[in-house]
Enzyme design. Structure first.
Site, short mmCIF file in Angstrom:
data_model
loop_
_atom_site.label_atom_id
_atom_site.label_comp_id
_atom_site.label_asym_id
_atom_site.label_seq_id
_atom_site.Cartn_x
_atom_site.Cartn_y
_atom_site.Cartn_z
N HIS A 102 38.68 -5.09 12.63
CA HIS A 102 38.87 -4.14 13.72
C HIS A 102 37.70 -4.12 14.70
O HIS A 102 37.75 -3.40 15.70
CB HIS A 102 39.13 -2.74 13.17
N GLU A 115 49.54 -5.94 9.27
CA GLU A 115 48.22 -5.71 8.68
C GLU A 115 48.29 -5.48 7.18
O GLU A 115 47.45 -5.98 6.42
CB GLU A 115 47.52 -4.54 9.38
#
Length: 322
Positions: free
Chosen positions: A203, A170
């Site tokens: 997310h 990420e």
């Protein structure tokens, strides 16, 4: 003008410069940068769903499959930056890897100081954890140096995902690859608050999991998604700040791993703690010390001035100054 040229030592094509040497973003650069970041974010999230399965996301089989696809996308993510650079014609002194925070200069402070700063912020939760932990300090030291403990950790797919793979991939995709594409068309401070939007929206895919397995009411799932977006966006801004100030990928990765381990501070539990005055005082002290040390601990002079990503800025930014 000599100071500005030192702060932005760009090697750009002639039509991207004013007569004074300042960087002039080419027409359409911001659109290309934003679309490139959006494509990269979609590729990352999409890689999680190339595998069809009726199993929940925490099942070891699902985690292993997602490791494969996410690591492939993350490994290819530098190609997005390379393609963006070739398409826009932006040329800089630092190498592509240096722009993405992969360099040796200032590596030791980049490993220690950002993580220490984050631990200061979590002083309250750490104090609460120490008070509630049944182990003594020496027990904790022995466990930390026990190879069997680490073997168990690395054999646990959820631990490996939360502490290693997710932080590394990420931060590589959403910070190391996106910030070099966003900084040239906006100031570093604007990029810090733009980059986390891609991270926060990415997310939202957890909502699909919750709805699919009916893990809560619709309103509860929506509120959870809004909270997660807000929390991840704020966290993303913090790690983007660290990346720009230090010019290193390692600091954001370690901070991300630490925050995944700690989770969101359990403030409600702290309010009901038997020693709540001590715990709440630690929370407050941690926040105050964090604000006090935020700029000193991320001073670019510790990491090599100017940091590579700051050389892409169209004009000198206070974030890039010592």
């Amino acid at each position: 003008m000599a100071e500005e040229e030192d702060l932005s030592p760009n090697l750009l094509t002639g039509d991207m410069k004013h007569s004074n040497g300042d960087f002039v973003p080419p027409d359409g650069l911001c659109w290309v940068s934003v679309l490139s970041c959006l494509l990269l974010a979609c590729s990352y999230v999409g890689s999680l769903y190339v595998w069809r399965s009726d199993l929940p996301r925490d099942h070891p089989t699902v985690i292993k499959r997602r490791f494969t696809s996410v690591l492939i996308v993350s490994g290819l993510s530098p190609l997005f930056v390379w393609a963006w650079r070739e398409f826009t014609g932006v040329r800089t002194g630092p190498s592509l890897l240096a722009l993405m925070g992969m360099r040796f200069e200032g590596l030791i402070p980049a490993i220690i100081l950002p993580l220490l700063l984050t631990m200061v912020l979590f002083l309250g939760p750490l104090m609460q954890l120490a008070m509630d932990c049944p182990w003594s300090f020496m027990d904790g030291i022995r466990v930390a140096f026990d190879p069997w403990f680490w073997m168990l950790c690395f054999s646990d797919m959820r631990w490996l995902r939360n502490q290693v793979v997710a932080p590394l991939t990420e931060e590589l995709v959403f910070r190391a690859c996106m910030l070099p594409m966003l900084v040239p068309c906006a100031s570093p401070s604007t990029a810090i608050f733009t980059c986390p939007l891609f991270f926060g929206v990415a997310h939202f895919h957890h909502v699909i999991e919750l709805l699919r397995f009916r893990q809560g009411t619709l309103s509860g799932i929506f509120l959870s998604a809004v909270f997660q977006f807000s929390y991840t966006a704020v966290f993303g801004a913090y790690t983007a700040f660290i990346f720009i100030r230090t010019g290193h990928l390692m600091g954001p990765v370690l901070c991300h791993s630490f925050c995944n381990y700690m989770g969101f501070p359990a403030i409600s539990t702290a309010l009901e703690h038997p020693h709540r005055i001590t715990v709440l005082s630690s929370y407050l002290l941690g926040v105050l010390l964090f604000l006090l040390f935020l700029f000193p601990f991320t001073d670019p002079s510790y990491y090599g001035l100017p940091t590579p990503v700051c050389t892409l800025a169209s004009s000198p930014s206070s974030l890039c100054l010592s």
